[in-house]
Design an enzyme around this catalytic site. Structure first.
Site, mmCIF file in Angstrom:
data_model
loop_
_atom_site.group_PDB
_atom_site.id
_atom_site.type_symbol
_atom_site.label_atom_id
_atom_site.label_comp_id
_atom_site.label_asym_id
_atom_site.label_seq_id
_atom_site.Cartn_x
_atom_site.Cartn_y
_atom_site.Cartn_z
ATOM 1 N N LYS A 156 0.845 -1.066 0.103
ATOM 2 C CA LYS A 156 0.130 0.032 0.088
ATOM 3 C C LYS A 156 0.851 1.266 0.077
ATOM 4 O O LYS A 156 2.070 1.118 0.569
ATOM 5 C CB LYS A 156 -0.664 0.160 1.266
ATOM 6 C CG LYS A 156 -2.024 0.899 1.206
ATOM 7 C CD LYS A 156 -3.157 0.023 0.420
ATOM 8 C CE LYS A 156 -4.618 0.745 0.159
ATOM 9 N NZ LYS A 156 -5.282 -0.245 -0.211
ATOM 10 N N THR A 211 -15.293 -4.237 -8.939
ATOM 11 C CA THR A 211 -15.600 -4.364 -7.266
ATOM 12 C C THR A 211 -17.228 -4.730 -7.068
ATOM 13 O O THR A 211 -17.348 -5.626 -6.588
ATOM 14 C CB THR A 211 -15.166 -3.084 -6.575
ATOM 15 O OG1 THR A 211 -13.872 -2.848 -6.881
ATOM 16 C CG2 THR A 211 -15.479 -3.084 -5.180
ATOM 17 N N SER A 254 -7.765 -6.074 -11.847
ATOM 18 C CA SER A 254 -6.329 -5.280 -11.577
ATOM 19 C C SER A 254 -5.263 -6.376 -11.939
ATOM 20 O O SER A 254 -4.491 -6.164 -13.023
ATOM 21 C CB SER A 254 -5.741 -4.524 -10.557
ATOM 22 O OG SER A 254 -6.360 -3.367 -10.401
#
Ligand code: NAD
Length: 422
Positions: A105, A189, A350
């Protein structure tokens, strides 16, 4: 929740999952510390000629199962602790879905709304200049997160290509289609959560025509409303940051989408198509079968959880239910489809983008949808089975499922020496 204990809270999940598996304690010890967290000060030229500096981080939490993967967040409250906790979650999310990635992240402490477009571009390019040596298609692959988007990913991919002197689209995902983005990323999503819910609907006691309440009508919330309404389910309540609307016989989703596309809140549809205003904090109390938190973290907490009437909660947002609320939902027999599974459709597409970039061959939308559906159904089914066998909530089962994979990879690598950069 104080930001100081975010990683500690995340680690509670690890301990819980470990109790259900016979696992080498060395594996758990390794997963308690990030592999490396790098910090940089980005100094950029502002439009008025002055210089301003911003603190930035990139955390590579665990790369045992593959290159680290995770978004870059621009936020005034961003912190190292938060980046590490989110990177821990990404480690488990990628393992839940069996993607060949570890977790990472990134973050910059900035209010992006205070920057002009050119300042935002300079900041984004500076981020890549600072961290390029730890990024790479086989090392660490960023993506968008809070307040970053495909335009920013495009600038970042371009900056990285300039630094390494060759095209390297697989270094970043969530890029614009023109730069090697994947079709189907925009609603991935929501679509992943939709496939999961439909697949387990019968086992969870959901009927042919569900009543659905959705908190948050942004990317995730808007798309799931559209997908469920198209199947004949009734979207009875939705909210955004300005308020909530309700209609007993179902809201007009197209009307809501048109309002948002025109920059208006969902409450601007009150009075049309039988839409009524309702207090935003009452949305979770709606009488419904499926409640979809798709806004922010910690929205369902100890003080409001008893109002939840839904049979199933689909966590499209990250961390929308606090641990205390989680325990109460479990006691009340509410099934929670946990974030690391329910919203993993985004990171899965992704992954498809990265695969297509490396192949140099781009798939049709139908192929993206079919592959996403296969993975969501396969992993959702396995986790459901684990939950039944071990008599644990779906969240614990998802962590157990991921931990099995992480443990197998860590043990296969060998457990003599570990290090984490301090
Ligand atoms: P977004 O910014 O597009 O939408 C967020 C929505 O929440 C907006 O409609 C906003 O008005 C609403 N909102 C804000 N505060 C609210 C409040 N107090 N009550 C009700 N609504 C409120 O963001 P998004 O991309 O849809 O992400 C939503 C959540 O899903 C986040 O937790 C994010 O981390 C998670 N998520 C998103 C993706 C993705 O691909 N977009 C992937 C994984 C997880």
């Amino acid at each position: 929740m104080s930001e100081d204990n975010l990683l500690d809270l995340a680690l509670v999940r690890l301990d819980e999952a470990a109790r259900h598996l016979a696992i080498d304690p060395d594996v758990i010890e390794k997963l308690k510390y990030p592999r490396e967290t790098t910090k940089a000060r980005l100094m950029i030229r502002m439009d008025d000629g002055s210089r301003k500096s911003f603190i930035a981080w990139r955390c590579r939490y665990d790369d045992t199962r593959g290159p680290t993967k995770g978004g870059i967040r621009y936020h005034p409250d961003a912190s190292e602790e938060e980046a590490e906790a989110l990177a821990f979650w990404m480690t488990f999310k990628c393992a839940v879905m069996n993607l060949p990635y570890g977790g990472g992240k990134g973050a910059v402490r900035v209010d992006p709304r205070s920057l002009s477009r050119s300042e935002l571009e300079r900041l984004s390019r500076a981020y890549i200049q600072a961290f390029a040596r730890i990024l790479g298609p086989d090392r660490d692959i960023p993506a968008p997160d809070v307040y970053t988007n495909s335009m920013i990913m495009g600038w970042m991919a371009d900056e990285y290509a300039q630094i390494v002197g060759q095209a390297a689209p697989a270094v970043i995902t969530g890029k614009p289609l023109a730069l090697g983005g994947s079709v189907g990323r925009d609603d991935a999503t929501a679509r992943g959560g939709y496939y999961l819910t439909c697949h387990l609907a019968a086992e969870m006691g959901l009927g042919e025509q569900m009543r659905v309440a959705i908190q948050g009508f942004g990317n995730a919330g808007r798309h799931i409303a559209r997908l469920l309404a198209a199947d004949g389910h009734k979207i009875v309540a939705v909210s955004d940051s300005a308020g909530a609307v309700f209609a007993h016989d179902g809201l007009n989703v197209e009307r809501l989408e048109a309002a948002k596309a025109a920059g208006r809140p969902v409450t601007s549809t009150v009075g049309l198509d039988g839409h009524q205003e309702c207090p935003a904090d009452e949305l979770i109390a709606t009488a419904c079968d499926l409640l979809v938190p798709a806004a922010l973290e910690n929205m369902i907490h100890e003080r409001n959880v008893s109002k939840v009437q839904a049979r199933v909660v689909l966590e499209l947002a990250n961390g929308p239910v606090t641990p205390e609320a989680d325990r109460i939902l479990e006691r009340n027999g509410v099934i929670v489809l946990p974030d690391i599974l329910a919203n993993a459709g985004g990171v899965t597409v992704s992954y498809f983008e990265w695969v297509q970039n490396r192949q140099g061959y781009y798939w049709e939308l139908a192929e993206v949808h079919s592959r996403l559906r296969t993975i969501m159904e396969r992993e959702g089914r396995e986790i459901w089975r684990t939950a039944q066998e071990k008599k644990v909530p779906m969240r614990t089962a998802a962590y157990v499922h991921a931990l099995r994979r992480l443990a197998a990879a860590i043990e296969a690598h060998g457990t003599q020496n570990f290090f984490s950069a301090e």
